[in-house]
Design a protein around this motif. Sequence first.
Motif, PDB file in Angstrom:
ATOM      1  N   LYS A  22      39.517  33.559  44.878  1.00 24.20           N
ATOM      2  CA  LYS A  22      39.591  35.016  44.953  1.00 24.20           C
ATOM      3  C   LYS A  22      40.378  35.568  43.763  1.00 24.20           C
ATOM      4  N   LEU A  23      41.481  34.905  43.416  1.00 21.65           N
ATOM      5  CA  LEU A  23      42.283  35.335  42.271  1.00 21.65           C
ATOM      6  C   LEU A  23      41.492  35.214  40.971  1.00 21.65           C
ATOM      7  N   PHE A  24      40.808  34.074  40.791  1.00 23.24           N
ATOM      8  CA  PHE A  24      40.047  33.844  39.566  1.00 23.24           C
ATOM      9  C   PHE A  24      38.901  34.842  39.434  1.00 23.24           C
ATOM     10  N   ALA A  25      38.206  35.093  40.543  1.00 22.59           N
ATOM     11  CA  ALA A  25      37.094  36.051  40.511  1.00 22.59           C
ATOM     12  C   ALA A  25      37.608  37.453  40.176  1.00 22.59           C
ATOM     13  N   LEU A  67      52.595  24.616  40.419  1.00 24.15           N
ATOM     14  CA  LEU A  67      53.503  25.306  39.503  1.00 24.15           C
ATOM     15  C   LEU A  67      52.706  26.230  38.583  1.00 24.15           C
ATOM     16  N   PRO A  68      53.274  27.356  38.172  1.00 23.77           N
ATOM     17  CA  PRO A  68      52.544  28.294  37.307  1.00 23.77           C
ATOM     18  C   PRO A  68      51.975  27.650  36.054  1.00 23.77           C
ATOM     19  N   VAL A  69      52.682  26.658  35.497  1.00 28.04           N
ATOM     20  CA  VAL A  69      52.205  26.039  34.264  1.00 28.04           C
ATOM     21  C   VAL A  69      50.865  25.359  34.457  1.00 28.04           C
ATOM     22  N   ASN A  70      50.604  24.845  35.657  1.00 24.04           N
ATOM     23  CA  ASN A  70      49.318  24.190  35.903  1.00 24.04           C
ATOM     24  C   ASN A  70      48.173  25.197  35.962  1.00 24.04           C
ATOM     25  N   PHE A  71      48.447  26.388  36.479  1.00 23.35           N
ATOM     26  CA  PHE A  71      47.430  27.443  36.444  1.00 23.35           C
ATOM     27  C   PHE A  71      47.132  27.817  34.994  1.00 23.35           C
ATOM     28  N   CYS A  72      48.183  27.908  34.176  1.00 19.42           N
ATOM     29  CA  CYS A  72      48.002  28.261  32.762  1.00 19.42           C
ATOM     30  C   CYS A  72      47.212  27.185  32.025  1.00 19.42           C
ATOM     31  N   LYS A  73      47.547  25.917  32.288  1.00 20.71           N
ATOM     32  CA  LYS A  73      46.842  24.833  31.610  1.00 20.71           C
ATOM     33  C   LYS A  73      45.379  24.758  32.070  1.00 20.71           C
ATOM     34  N   LEU A 107      42.934  37.098  26.154  1.00 20.09           N
ATOM     35  CA  LEU A 107      42.556  36.586  27.483  1.00 20.09           C
ATOM     36  C   LEU A 107      43.771  36.070  28.241  1.00 20.09           C
ATOM     37  N   TYR A 108      44.699  35.420  27.524  1.00 22.14           N
ATOM     38  CA  TYR A 108      45.920  34.930  28.173  1.00 22.14           C
ATOM     39  C   TYR A 108      46.730  36.089  28.751  1.00 22.14           C
ATOM     40  N   LYS A 109      46.833  37.167  28.009  1.00 23.33           N
ATOM     41  CA  LYS A 109      47.598  38.321  28.486  1.00 23.33           C
ATOM     42  C   LYS A 109      46.965  38.912  29.740  1.00 23.33           C
ATOM     43  N   LEU A 110      45.653  38.985  29.749  1.00 22.41           N
ATOM     44  CA  LEU A 110      44.963  39.507  30.936  1.00 22.41           C
ATOM     45  C   LEU A 110      45.104  38.539  32.106  1.00 22.41           C
ATOM     46  N   PHE A 111      45.058  37.232  31.810  1.00 24.72           N
ATOM     47  CA  PHE A 111      45.223  36.219  32.856  1.00 24.72           C
ATOM     48  C   PHE A 111      46.627  36.296  33.451  1.00 24.72           C
ATOM     49  N   ILE A 128      48.659  35.095  37.064  1.00 25.61           N
ATOM     50  CA  ILE A 128      50.005  34.508  37.095  1.00 25.61           C
ATOM     51  C   ILE A 128      51.000  35.408  37.819  1.00 25.61           C
ATOM     52  N   LYS A 129      50.950  36.704  37.550  1.00 24.76           N
ATOM     53  CA  LYS A 129      51.908  37.621  38.180  1.00 24.76           C
ATOM     54  C   LYS A 129      51.608  37.864  39.655  1.00 24.76           C
ATOM     55  N   ASN A 130      50.458  37.378  40.123  1.00 20.97           N
ATOM     56  CA  ASN A 130      50.102  37.528  41.538  1.00 20.97           C
ATOM     57  C   ASN A 130      50.128  36.203  42.289  1.00 20.97           C
ATOM     58  N   LEU A 131      50.665  35.153  41.663  1.00 19.16           N
ATOM     59  CA  LEU A 131      50.714  33.851  42.324  1.00 19.16           C
ATOM     60  C   LEU A 131      51.600  33.868  43.563  1.00 19.16           C
TER      61      LEU A 131
END
Length: 682
Positions: A40-43, A169-175, A194-198, A203-206
Amino acid sequence: MMLNIIEQSNMSDEKITAIETGFSKLSAEIRSTLDYQVKKLFASYIESADTALFDLANEAGSNAEQKQYFELMQHLRADKKNLLIRMSASLDSYLQPASKETDDYDFEMDHDDGELSLVSQDTMEEMVVINAMSSKAAEKFNEAIGKLSLRLDYLADRSADIFSKDALLPVNFCKSFKESIAVLDITIADKIVLYKLFDAEVIKNLNSVYDILNSLMIEAGVLPNVKLHARDKSKQTPSAKNSSQSAVQDDETCADTADADRSVSVNSAAGAGGQNSSAVNVNNGQQGANTKNTDQTGAQTGSSEYYSTAENSQASAGSSEQNLSGKSIGGYPVERASEIIRNYMGGDAASTGSAEGSAQYYGHNDVLSAFTKMQAITHGKIQKESPAVSRIDASEIKQALLSTIASQQGGAITKSVDHAIEKTIDFIKLIFDAIIDDNNISDTIKALLLTLQIPVIKASMLDQSFFVRDDHPARQLLDKVSEVGVGVTSNKDELYRSIHQVIQKLLAEYINDINAFVIALENIAEIISARAEIADEKERQSQLNVQKLHARKIVLWELRRSTLEKKLPTELQTLVLKLWPTMMFNHFLRNGKENDEWITLVTTLRELIDSIQVPDTDDAYAELKANYMPVTIRVERQLNKFQKVKEKKDEAIQALREIYTGLLDSYVATDEAEHKTASEKQ
């Protein structure tokens, strides 16, 4: 928790099987819930990114910028479905069972003729963005991540299906996102967008994902009252800390969870810590994963909250249960906790005999005085040699107590100790047995903790809130020593020596003032704080070293490019090969290369190299004659900006001027050269 000591032995094999089955079902439900929430977050990210890029294009300040956003939007739209699949699949790769380790982040290395191997500029920029995003999120969601990690670690001991505690961990979502966009044919500038939008959308909604999973496990009875302490400088009072417990189990559910846990915890907040959690505090489950989660404040309890004399302690003991009425102790209502303790002790936990005693029993003061003498003997021993792990039977402690009282009163044992005191000794002995049985605590630290057995018995006699308060300083001290001592296996370790000094001081000074434990806790907190600062400094130095290596790579590359197929006079090697690279290196570390100052350094270097080549034509000679002074001025101006090269500036500039003089004086004009050649031929 302590109450498990009394109730855990009653669990049947059928109950164990039912609990194990329940854990497997819970693991499956966690995975299903996580899969839904992540997709849901990714979509949501893909949809919001499309809108955001369209808005950015409309607001672009130039046609080129607008074109960039529109093209990036088209890339996302064309790859929308596959991108979502890759993002989910990439994250799944981190959701391995806790028994399997996830690969660490592998930096892409460039190899160049066996010389320094460093990441490319684009990769470095991605690393910086990922590190910034993940670090900020990890700090922001520190408490939720910490609790989730502890609960996952607890489940990992009971279910082979659950993933590692560090998987989310947040870093795994980023990777995962980095890996999913790697196939896109876009520039690093596009990736940064794209990273900023991600970051903004995912990330800010994890925290929503962490909260849902934590709530799911709380409802299932997994560590419902686990407590973490924020890393800040503020002190936290016991009452404030106690009020932070928000989730409460009913008696039956909590008892089941407690029975499932084969380890014993001093701190009731760690009641379901699991076999691989510290038996003293479930917070140990986080050690190594996040040095920044280290508790610096839990031990810094205001001393005014505790009692300054034994008399005040006893006066408060009778009201401690009343003050806590209606609250929860590690998932148990206080009334239930008190009932369990009363049943175990065969009476009121606060009843430890009269101060003067009776014809049958030694007085309270006699017992405390004897324990203080026994404590002094322990202090004397650990001053001479490091303690060893030794399981002491409760009957040995009682016999030593009677012998010590007798030696203080004439030599003969004429009485016994009150039944409640005997039960207190039994109870505290069980706590220390649990410490001995905990494989997560090294023998080195266990030996130190065992020297606190007598002081803890005294503390429980002086202050009966010990039995029902998670934040009692004596209980916290056991927790903190176990926590900070993780990984200490030698009595020569600097950390061991620091802890040893704290315990030595307690053994030497503690008579009947509970605040001695508060002081010890503050000392342990200082140790934790100092180690955290050291860890932070090491991390900072590690990051700086990576940046230095990369800066050196960039400087060497620019130097090679500028000197390729050029002749370099020996007199100028110090300027060109030492001073100038030093300036470029330091500038790059501070400011990077996307600035006018860097461009000036590079272009001035090239002008310098070109200007010291031997002129072979009249035009080259004319150019040298016109430019050597401006080049000299620009070189000197750059040298003046950097303190590290100022000392050798004058020498370098003098050498440069001599080179120019030599080049100008030695040049022979073309006509003169031809005339001379003709004359020689004649």
